[in-house]
Design a protein around this motif. Structure first.
Motif, PDB file in Angstrom:
ATOM      1  N   TYR A  80       0.824  -1.210   0.000  1.00 62.06           N
ATOM      2  CA  TYR A  80       0.000   0.000   0.000  1.00 62.06           C
ATOM      3  C   TYR A  80       0.859   1.262   0.000  1.00 62.06           C
ATOM      4  O   TYR A  80       1.836   1.356   0.746  1.00 62.06           O
ATOM      5  N   ASN A  81       0.456   2.231  -0.826  1.00 61.11           N
ATOM      6  CA  ASN A  81       1.069   3.548  -0.807  1.00 61.11           C
ATOM      7  C   ASN A  81       0.456   4.381   0.311  1.00 61.11           C
ATOM      8  O   ASN A  81      -0.740   4.267   0.589  1.00 61.11           O
ATOM      9  N   THR A  82       1.270   5.227   0.939  1.00 62.20           N
ATOM     10  CA  THR A  82       0.745   6.105   1.985  1.00 62.20           C
ATOM     11  C   THR A  82       1.225   7.538   1.779  1.00 62.20           C
ATOM     12  O   THR A  82       2.325   7.772   1.271  1.00 62.20           O
ATOM     13  N   LEU A  83       0.378   8.474   2.180  1.00 62.58           N
ATOM     14  CA  LEU A  83       0.744   9.887   2.250  1.00 62.58           C
ATOM     15  C   LEU A  83       0.500  10.316   3.685  1.00 62.58           C
ATOM     16  O   LEU A  83      -0.644  10.428   4.123  1.00 62.58           O
ATOM     17  N   SER A  84       1.583  10.525   4.430  1.00 57.48           N
ATOM     18  CA  SER A  84       1.460  10.874   5.849  1.00 57.48           C
ATOM     19  C   SER A  84       1.558  12.384   6.001  1.00 57.48           C
ATOM     20  O   SER A  84       2.620  12.988   5.837  1.00 57.48           O
ATOM     21  N   VAL A  85       0.430  12.981   6.322  1.00 56.44           N
ATOM     22  CA  VAL A  85       0.288  14.441   6.365  1.00 56.44           C
ATOM     23  C   VAL A  85       0.830  15.003   7.677  1.00 56.44           C
ATOM     24  O   VAL A  85       0.607  14.436   8.748  1.00 56.44           O
ATOM     25  N   ASN A  86       1.538  16.125   7.571  1.00 56.96           N
ATOM     26  CA  ASN A  86       2.026  16.846   8.746  1.00 56.96           C
ATOM     27  C   ASN A  86       1.241  18.150   8.851  1.00 56.96           C
ATOM     28  O   ASN A  86       1.461  19.077   8.077  1.00 56.96           O
ATOM     29  N   LEU A  87       0.288  18.220   9.786  1.00 52.46           N
ATOM     30  CA  LEU A  87      -0.526  19.437   9.900  1.00 52.46           C
ATOM     31  C   LEU A  87       0.362  20.657  10.139  1.00 52.46           C
ATOM     32  O   LEU A  87       1.348  20.591  10.870  1.00 52.46           O
ATOM     33  N   SER A  88      -0.032  21.771   9.558  1.00 54.40           N
ATOM     34  CA  SER A  88       0.803  22.976   9.649  1.00 54.40           C
ATOM     35  C   SER A  88       0.621  23.725  10.958  1.00 54.40           C
ATOM     36  O   SER A  88       1.540  24.403  11.418  1.00 54.40           O
ATOM     37  N   PHE A  89      -0.568  23.658  11.554  1.00 61.10           N
ATOM     38  CA  PHE A  89      -0.916  24.478  12.715  1.00 61.10           C
ATOM     39  C   PHE A  89      -0.590  25.949  12.448  1.00 61.10           C
ATOM     40  O   PHE A  89      -0.190  26.695  13.335  1.00 61.10           O
ATOM     41  N   GLY A  90      -0.760  26.343  11.172  1.00 60.02           N
ATOM     42  CA  GLY A  90      -0.541  27.727  10.783  1.00 60.02           C
ATOM     43  C   GLY A  90       0.914  28.116  10.593  1.00 60.02           C
ATOM     44  O   GLY A  90       1.215  29.299  10.424  1.00 60.02           O
ATOM     45  N   ALA A 112      -7.673  21.241  10.103  1.00 55.61           N
ATOM     46  CA  ALA A 112      -7.230  19.957   9.548  1.00 55.61           C
ATOM     47  C   ALA A 112      -8.118  19.533   8.385  1.00 55.61           C
ATOM     48  O   ALA A 112      -7.637  18.925   7.413  1.00 55.61           O
ATOM     49  N   VAL A 113      -9.411  19.836   8.469  1.00 55.60           N
ATOM     50  CA  VAL A 113     -10.334  19.449   7.406  1.00 55.60           C
ATOM     51  C   VAL A 113      -9.961  20.161   6.107  1.00 55.60           C
ATOM     52  O   VAL A 113      -9.954  19.564   5.022  1.00 55.60           O
ATOM     53  N   THR A 114      -9.623  21.432   6.222  1.00 55.28           N
ATOM     54  CA  THR A 114      -9.206  22.198   5.041  1.00 55.28           C
ATOM     55  C   THR A 114      -7.899  21.660   4.474  1.00 55.28           C
ATOM     56  O   THR A 114      -7.736  21.537   3.250  1.00 55.28           O
ATOM     57  N   GLU A 115      -6.955  21.326   5.347  1.00 56.25           N
ATOM     58  CA  GLU A 115      -5.676  20.810   4.870  1.00 56.25           C
ATOM     59  C   GLU A 115      -5.839  19.430   4.234  1.00 56.25           C
ATOM     60  O   GLU A 115      -5.185  19.116   3.225  1.00 56.25           O
ATOM     61  N   LEU A 116      -6.688  18.604   4.786  1.00 54.32           N
ATOM     62  CA  LEU A 116      -6.965  17.307   4.158  1.00 54.32           C
ATOM     63  C   LEU A 116      -7.539  17.508   2.758  1.00 54.32           C
ATOM     64  O   LEU A 116      -7.192  16.776   1.818  1.00 54.32           O
ATOM     65  N   ASP A 117      -8.398  18.497   2.602  1.00 50.51           N
ATOM     66  CA  ASP A 117      -8.986  18.774   1.290  1.00 50.51           C
ATOM     67  C   ASP A 117      -7.922  19.241   0.304  1.00 50.51           C
ATOM     68  O   ASP A 117      -7.930  18.863  -0.870  1.00 50.51           O
ATOM     69  N   THR A 118      -6.981  20.054   0.792  1.00 49.70           N
ATOM     70  CA  THR A 118      -5.874  20.489  -0.065  1.00 49.70           C
ATOM     71  C   THR A 118      -5.058  19.303  -0.542  1.00 49.70           C
ATOM     72  O   THR A 118      -4.696  19.196  -1.718  1.00 49.70           O
ATOM     73  N   TRP A 119      -4.772  18.379   0.382  1.00 46.42           N
ATOM     74  CA  TRP A 119      -4.002  17.185   0.010  1.00 46.42           C
ATOM     75  C   TRP A 119      -4.805  16.262  -0.904  1.00 46.42           C
ATOM     76  O   TRP A 119      -4.248  15.612  -1.803  1.00 46.42           O
ATOM     77  N   MET A 120      -6.111  16.184  -0.689  1.00 44.86           N
ATOM     78  CA  MET A 120      -6.939  15.353  -1.563  1.00 44.86           C
ATOM     79  C   MET A 120      -6.892  15.884  -2.990  1.00 44.86           C
ATOM     80  O   MET A 120      -6.772  15.112  -3.962  1.00 44.86           O
ATOM     81  N   ASN A 121      -6.953  17.198  -3.137  1.00 46.45           N
ATOM     82  CA  ASN A 121      -6.856  17.801  -4.465  1.00 46.45           C
ATOM     83  C   ASN A 121      -5.470  17.582  -5.059  1.00 46.45           C
ATOM     84  O   ASN A 121      -5.337  17.378  -6.277  1.00 46.45           O
ATOM     85  N   TRP A 122      -4.437  17.614  -4.212  1.00 49.26           N
ATOM     86  CA  TRP A 122      -3.075  17.346  -4.688  1.00 49.26           C
ATOM     87  C   TRP A 122      -2.977  15.919  -5.218  1.00 49.26           C
ATOM     88  O   TRP A 122      -2.394  15.677  -6.291  1.00 49.26           O
ATOM     89  N   LEU A 123      -3.546  14.970  -4.480  1.00 48.46           N
ATOM     90  CA  LEU A 123      -3.510  13.575  -4.935  1.00 48.46           C
ATOM     91  C   LEU A 123      -4.258  13.404  -6.254  1.00 48.46           C
ATOM     92  O   LEU A 123      -3.823  12.651  -7.136  1.00 48.46           O
TER      93      LEU A 123
END
Length: 300
Positions: A80-90, A112-123
């Motif tokens: 399985y491929n993984t993308l492990s996100v590091n939240l920015s906390f601004g 976090a919801v907004t950042e997940l959406d950004t990463w989803m669009n990146w993927l």
């Protein structure tokens, strides 16, 4: 005396995750003026077209904490491929380490919801064929929040590992016991500022999340401490229509009320699994069992 196989696993798991992290590719994406960071791990012979498990860490933590690295390494072994996100906390290009409590906290739980959406669009832009979301602890709540409110065709499955629960009365009681000041007083001041459009004003507080004697904006305080039913993960489940897996550790004392709160939830698209003996962080051999359950559920 421990069986040889258990001893070997305890020795090899840290070596496996250390080796795996050396081969992770750091990727970045811009969200406004902030550069977000994540680690992309591709299994042997796989590309993002084969699907990616996007993973999110817990409270004020990072994408290189042990449970995240262990899962990435073990899932990679299983193909399985993984993308492990590091939240920015601004924080622009925030490093992969626990958040410094001495900063002025401007971040919000729902960021976090907004950042997940950004990463989803990146993927999506990278050509990902499908995505599964996996979150641990507070991250488990945040991926559920995302799936409930920002669902996308690319998202196929949702995995919540010891997801956060919430009880406003319990939080208030624990806050006053620990910090010797009523949370209601702090919330009243912060809420007034937010209502007046002054949410960016920082307040000195005796405690903020895990941080003592912290400085946090009024908006940040309201975000983390408001009585919002969405912070209690079981409340989000009826709004999620994709297949879901929740994994519980039998010895987890961080979200000890989770099994009871899930007992009344009956959904055809929800599977609940327990790892006997595991605490909140699923260390050592419990990481192997967790990875087995995750891989068995995703089953790509």
């Amino acid at each position: 005396m421990k069986p040889l196989s258990r001893v070997a696993s305890i020795i090899l798991l840290p070596l496996l995750t250390a080796f795996s992290s050396l081969h992770a590719e750091e990727v970045t994406v811009k969200q406004g003026d902030t550069t977000l960071r994540a680690d992309l791990e591709l299994a042997e012979g796989k590309t993002v077209k084969d699907g990616v498990i996007m993973m999110l860490h817990g409270t004020l933590a990072n994408n290189k904490m042990e449970i995240m690295q262990s899962l990435a390494g073990l899932l990679k072994e299983k193909g399985y491929n993984t993308l492990s996100v590091n939240l920015s906390f601004g924080i622009d290009q925030r490093p992969s380490e626990m958040l410094d409590c001495s900063i002025e906290h401007k971040h919000k739980h729902e960021d976090a919801v907004t950042e997940l959406d950004t990463w989803m669009n990146w993927l999506k832009d990278q050509g990902a064929g499908k995505v599964a979301l996996l979150g641990h602890s507070r991250g488990g709540n945040q991926v559920a929040w995302y799936a409930a409110e920002k669902d996308t065709g690319l998202l196929e499955k949702v995995v919540m590992v010891a997801p956060a629960t919430a009880d406003a009365d319990k939080t208030s009681k624990e806050y006053e016991e620990r910090y010797k000041k009523p949370l209601a007083d702090i919330m009243a001041e912060a809420s007034k500022l937010v209502e007046e459009g002054k949410g960016e004003i920082p307040l000195e507080v005796p405690g903020f999340v895990y941080c003592e004697n912290a400085k946090a904006t009024a908006a940040s305080i309201v975000s983390y401490y408001s009585d919002d039913e969405r912070k209690n993960t079981p409340n989000l489940l009826p709004k999620i229509h994709k297949p879901m897996l929740i994994v519980v550790g039998s010895e987890d004392d961080v979200v000890a009320d989770l099994p009871a709160k899930l007992a009344g939830v009956k959904q055809d698209n929800l599977t609940v699994e327990t790892v006997d003996g595991a605490d909140h962080f699923f260390l050592d051999l419990y990481a192997d069992e967790l990875a087995d359950k995750v891989a068995g559920f995703i089953a790509w």
